[in-house]
Design a protein around this motif. Sequence first.
Motif, short mmCIF file in Angstrom:
data_model
loop_
_atom_site.label_atom_id
_atom_site.label_comp_id
_atom_site.label_asym_id
_atom_site.label_seq_id
_atom_site.Cartn_x
_atom_site.Cartn_y
_atom_site.Cartn_z
N GLY A 17 0.50 -0.03 11.38
CA GLY A 17 0.85 -1.43 11.54
C GLY A 17 -0.34 -2.37 11.51
N ASP A 18 -1.57 -1.83 11.60
CA ASP A 18 -2.73 -2.72 11.70
C ASP A 18 -3.27 -3.11 10.33
N ILE A 19 -3.55 -2.14 9.46
CA ILE A 19 -4.08 -2.42 8.13
C ILE A 19 -3.29 -1.57 7.14
N THR A 20 -2.45 -2.19 6.34
CA THR A 20 -1.60 -1.45 5.43
C THR A 20 -1.28 -2.33 4.21
N PRO A 21 -1.16 -1.79 3.02
CA PRO A 21 -1.35 -0.39 2.65
C PRO A 21 -2.80 -0.06 2.28
N LYS A 22 -3.66 -1.09 2.19
CA LYS A 22 -5.05 -0.87 1.77
C LYS A 22 -5.96 -0.77 2.99
N ILE A 23 -6.97 0.06 2.88
CA ILE A 23 -8.04 0.08 3.89
C ILE A 23 -9.26 -0.58 3.26
N GLY A 24 -10.13 0.14 2.61
CA GLY A 24 -11.23 -0.49 1.87
C GLY A 24 -12.19 -1.24 2.76
N ILE A 25 -12.58 -2.45 2.35
CA ILE A 25 -13.50 -3.29 3.11
C ILE A 25 -12.68 -4.20 4.02
N THR A 26 -12.71 -3.94 5.30
CA THR A 26 -11.86 -4.67 6.26
C THR A 26 -12.66 -5.55 7.20
N SER A 27 -13.97 -5.60 7.03
CA SER A 27 -14.79 -6.51 7.84
C SER A 27 -15.66 -7.35 6.91
N THR A 28 -16.03 -8.53 7.38
CA THR A 28 -16.83 -9.44 6.56
C THR A 28 -18.23 -8.87 6.34
N PRO A 29 -18.69 -8.74 5.10
CA PRO A 29 -20.05 -8.25 4.84
C PRO A 29 -21.10 -9.26 5.33
N VAL A 30 -22.35 -8.84 5.27
CA VAL A 30 -23.45 -9.72 5.63
C VAL A 30 -24.49 -9.69 4.51
N ASP A 32 -28.52 -10.49 3.23
CA ASP A 32 -29.94 -10.76 3.50
C ASP A 32 -30.58 -11.14 2.17
N ARG A 33 -30.92 -12.40 1.99
CA ARG A 33 -31.45 -12.87 0.71
C ARG A 33 -32.88 -12.44 0.47
N ASN A 34 -33.54 -11.87 1.47
CA ASN A 34 -34.95 -11.51 1.35
C ASN A 34 -35.19 -10.02 1.16
N ARG A 35 -34.13 -9.21 1.07
CA ARG A 35 -34.30 -7.77 0.90
C ARG A 35 -33.90 -7.36 -0.51
N GLY A 36 -34.62 -6.36 -1.02
CA GLY A 36 -34.36 -5.92 -2.38
C GLY A 36 -34.91 -6.89 -3.40
N PRO A 37 -34.74 -6.58 -4.68
CA PRO A 37 -35.29 -7.45 -5.74
C PRO A 37 -34.68 -8.84 -5.77
N HIS A 38 -33.39 -8.96 -5.42
CA HIS A 38 -32.70 -10.24 -5.55
C HIS A 38 -31.89 -10.59 -4.30
N GLY A 39 -32.16 -9.93 -3.19
CA GLY A 39 -31.32 -10.07 -2.01
C GLY A 39 -30.28 -8.96 -1.97
N ALA A 40 -29.74 -8.72 -0.77
CA ALA A 40 -28.82 -7.59 -0.60
C ALA A 40 -27.58 -8.02 0.16
N LEU A 41 -26.44 -7.49 -0.28
CA LEU A 41 -25.18 -7.64 0.44
C LEU A 41 -24.84 -6.29 1.06
N TYR A 42 -24.55 -6.29 2.37
CA TYR A 42 -24.21 -5.07 3.09
C TYR A 42 -22.71 -5.08 3.41
N ALA A 43 -22.04 -3.98 3.13
CA ALA A 43 -20.61 -3.87 3.39
C ALA A 43 -20.28 -2.46 3.83
N VAL A 44 -19.26 -2.34 4.67
CA VAL A 44 -18.74 -1.05 5.07
C VAL A 44 -17.40 -0.84 4.39
N ALA A 45 -17.27 0.26 3.66
CA ALA A 45 -16.03 0.59 2.95
C ALA A 45 -15.39 1.82 3.58
N MET A 46 -14.07 1.77 3.72
CA MET A 46 -13.29 2.88 4.27
C MET A 46 -12.40 3.42 3.15
N THR A 47 -12.51 4.71 2.86
CA THR A 47 -11.78 5.30 1.74
C THR A 47 -11.15 6.63 2.16
#
Length: 391
Positions: A17-30, A32-47
């Motif tokens: 009843g909480d997250i259906t039918p998809k799980i995937g990325i269920t929280s807002t990513p964050v 950091d524009r100063n990491r990596g060559p062009h900035g980085a987006l961090y996300a948690v994926a559930m599969t």
Amino acid sequence: MSLTGANETPSDDRGCGDITPKIGITSTPVIDRNRGPHGALYAVAMTKDASGGIHHRLDALDLANSAELFGGPSEIAATYPGTGGNSVNGVLTFDPSLHTERAALTLVNGNIYMGRTAHCMAGPYTGWIMSYSADTLKQTGVVNIAPNGLQGSVWMAGSGMASDGASIYVVDGNGTFGTTLDANGFPVDSNFGDSFMKLSTSPLKVTDYFAPLDVVQLANTDNDFGSGGAMLLPDQKTADGTVKHLAVAAGKDNKIYVVDRDSMGKFSPTSNNVWQVLTGTLAGGIWGSPAYFNGTVYYGGLNDNIKALPITNAMLAATAASKSPTIFAYPGTVPAISANGTSNAILWAAENGTTGALHAYDATNLAREIYNSNQAGTRDQWGQATSSSRR
């Protein structure tokens, strides 16, 4: 760019009843524009893999080309001492099938902070808070909120953790709270269900907290303190000039708690030893976080108007200085402010319903609605609104 592994799917057919039918990325990513060559987006994926196994992974993606960074993804795993939840021989092991990521990711001092809540709201789940290096995606800290009990989810209706740069602040949901305290006022069993916690970032651990005097009753009646997020206020001065470092939080029980971040109040069964408690200000509970602008806190409760609560001498007004003409049905609304410095402030709010609506109000007088997306017929309408904050 897909974050599912080979032969995996972002679907879970258990009919939760909480997250259906998809799980995937269920929280807002964050980002950091100063990491990596062009900035980085961090996300948690559930599969889910072909054998039915559930995975949680932390990915870091290049902002320019979505390339995987820092050797990612990193599989989320953890253990923690405890006899509650799914423990075996005094050790809790993070079970990805019991948990999901709802709170927005938070980036502080080079670490990504994440909090876990229940998936399917069943089974021996417990609340996990973890930190991972933004540079290596390796785990740097783990705390379990109810290691010798049950539940204690971190969800906050999708809000992120708050931080002053030195500590992080989290409000967690229904779960075991240990009412037997040690000499320093901490639960002897380390169970912090329905508590407002302050955690150090290195090492990651609870350094202070506040739990309402009716904390056990809150859990028993599904009145999560942690249905709403925490917000830190700018430094405030009392009438005698004393500087106070305050934070606010509210949950399902309609009360607003203002805590002193230097001494949060801990637990007493007879009194709430916090800076301020507002009872009756909100008509309904909170599923989200407040907003702040120029000395005023804004809350949008369940079946309530959005209310503007000014701060005077470090005290939050119990009566609204202004309120929106709109009353927001479940789950209330999460206000957001846009402004040009301290002028031209607009409060934005989304309304749930068969036909959703985006509202814009004058932040200095919420009675004045500037715009809503239903004003021009179907031109700006987006159809039925849905809520992912249900718990």
